[in-house]
Design a protein around this motif. Structure first.
Motif, PDB file in Angstrom:
ATOM      1  N   ASP A   1       1.469  -1.138  -0.335  1.00 27.52           N
ATOM      2  CA  ASP A   1      -0.074  -0.064  -0.419  1.00 27.52           C
ATOM      3  C   ASP A   1       1.138   0.925  -0.278  1.00 27.52           C
ATOM      4  OD1 ASP A   1      -2.255  -1.936   0.319  1.00 27.52           O
ATOM      5  OD2 ASP A   1      -2.527  -1.233   1.824  1.00 27.52           O
TER       6      ASP A   1
ATOM      7  N   TYR B   1       2.604   1.484  -3.060  1.00 29.30           N
ATOM      8  CA  TYR B   1       1.789   2.290  -4.277  1.00 29.30           C
ATOM      9  C   TYR B   1       1.964   3.245  -4.548  1.00 29.30           C
ATOM     10  CZ  TYR B   1      -1.845   1.388  -7.816  1.00 29.30           C
ATOM     11  OH  TYR B   1      -2.423   1.641  -8.396  1.00 29.30           O
ATOM     12  N   LYS B   2       1.226   3.897  -3.385  1.00 25.68           N
ATOM     13  CA  LYS B   2       1.219   4.802  -3.450  1.00 25.68           C
ATOM     14  C   LYS B   2       2.240   6.161  -3.245  1.00 25.68           C
ATOM     15  CE  LYS B   2      -2.787   4.720   0.344  1.00 25.68           C
ATOM     16  NZ  LYS B   2      -2.988   4.840   2.048  1.00 25.68           N
ATOM     17  N   GLN B   3       3.427   5.521  -3.287  1.00 34.33           N
ATOM     18  CA  GLN B   3       4.721   6.217  -3.046  1.00 34.33           C
ATOM     19  C   GLN B   3       4.885   6.437  -5.180  1.00 34.33           C
ATOM     20  OE1 GLN B   3       7.453   5.131  -0.918  1.00 34.33           O
ATOM     21  NE2 GLN B   3       6.746   6.211   0.839  1.00 34.33           N
ATOM     22  N   LYS B   4       4.427   5.143  -5.508  1.00 29.74           N
ATOM     23  CA  LYS B   4       4.636   4.779  -7.331  1.00 29.74           C
ATOM     24  C   LYS B   4       5.923   4.271  -7.205  1.00 29.74           C
ATOM     25  CE  LYS B   4       0.989   8.697  -8.809  1.00 29.74           C
ATOM     26  NZ  LYS B   4      -0.208   8.961  -9.143  1.00 29.74           N
TER      27      LYS B   4
ATOM     28  N   VAL C   1       6.014   0.711  -6.247  1.00 32.55           N
ATOM     29  CA  VAL C   1       5.795  -0.884  -7.186  1.00 32.55           C
ATOM     30  C   VAL C   1       4.205  -0.748  -7.761  1.00 32.55           C
ATOM     31  CG1 VAL C   1       6.574  -1.978  -6.141  1.00 32.55           C
ATOM     32  CG2 VAL C   1       4.790  -1.078  -5.367  1.00 32.55           C
ATOM     33  N   GLU C   2       3.743  -1.185  -9.234  1.00 32.50           N
ATOM     34  CA  GLU C   2       3.153  -0.928 -10.016  1.00 32.50           C
ATOM     35  C   GLU C   2       1.543  -2.420  -9.259  1.00 32.50           C
ATOM     36  OE1 GLU C   2       3.587  -1.209 -13.676  1.00 32.50           O
ATOM     37  OE2 GLU C   2       4.777   0.988 -13.991  1.00 32.50           O
ATOM     38  N   ASN C   3       2.225  -3.198  -8.929  1.00 37.41           N
ATOM     39  CA  ASN C   3       1.939  -4.412  -8.729  1.00 37.41           C
ATOM     40  C   ASN C   3       2.702  -5.521  -7.766  1.00 37.41           C
ATOM     41  OD1 ASN C   3       3.878  -6.474 -10.343  1.00 37.41           O
ATOM     42  ND2 ASN C   3       2.922  -5.786 -12.437  1.00 37.41           N
TER      43      ASN C   3
ATOM     44  N   ILE D   1       6.346  -7.204  -8.658  1.00 37.46           N
ATOM     45  CA  ILE D   1       7.227  -6.700  -8.392  1.00 37.46           C
ATOM     46  C   ILE D   1       7.623  -6.252  -7.207  1.00 37.46           C
ATOM     47  CG2 ILE D   1       7.715  -4.079  -8.491  1.00 37.46           C
ATOM     48  CD1 ILE D   1       6.628  -3.497 -11.605  1.00 37.46           C
TER      49      ILE D   1
END
Length: 126
Positions: free
Chosen positions: A75, A78-81, A83-85, A88
């Motif tokens: 989480d 992902y918010k920090q961009k 990791v996309e999925n 990874i």
């Protein structure tokens, strides 16, 4: 290149070099340290682990918490961009585990991660 030199290099130099599969079952620094090849392999693995930006961020997150769940790590990253999925994240977590920087703890079907002594190197990067 001389043909005899090529044969020599292929037979005696390149064929005896260990690769990552020779060390896939190693779980401790002592196991890697038994041979010069193991030590060199671990040193390279460790440097690649702590010098990667995503893995560095994972180390910082795990270090700042007693333990942190895989979902929480995902989480945040992902918010920090970063990791996309989840695949990874899995790859990078597995890399840090192999480099002995973090440990996986499984409780009630939830994966948690804690920092190891080798992973605490992240404290010196700030």
């Amino acid at each position: 290149m001389d043909y005899r030199l090529k044969v020599f290099l292929n037979r005696y130099v390149f064929s005896s070099m260990p690769d990552e599969f020779d060390f896939k079952d190693y779980k401790s620094l002592e196991e890697y340290g038994k041979t010069l090849e193991g030590s060199k392999y671990f040193h390279g693995l460790y440097l690649r682990a702590v010098n990667h930006p995503i893995r560095r961020e994972i180390l910082a997150l795990v270090n700042n918490n007693q333990r942190i769940s895989k979902d929480d790590i995902f989480d945040i990253l992902y918010k920090q961009k970063l990791v996309e999925n989840i695949s990874i994240l899995d790859y990078n977590l597995d890399f840090l585990i192999k480099a002995l920087c973090i440990e996986k703890i499984k409780e009630n079907d939830v994966e948690y991660f804690s920092i190891t002594q080798l992973g605490k190197v992240i404290e010196y990067f700030k």
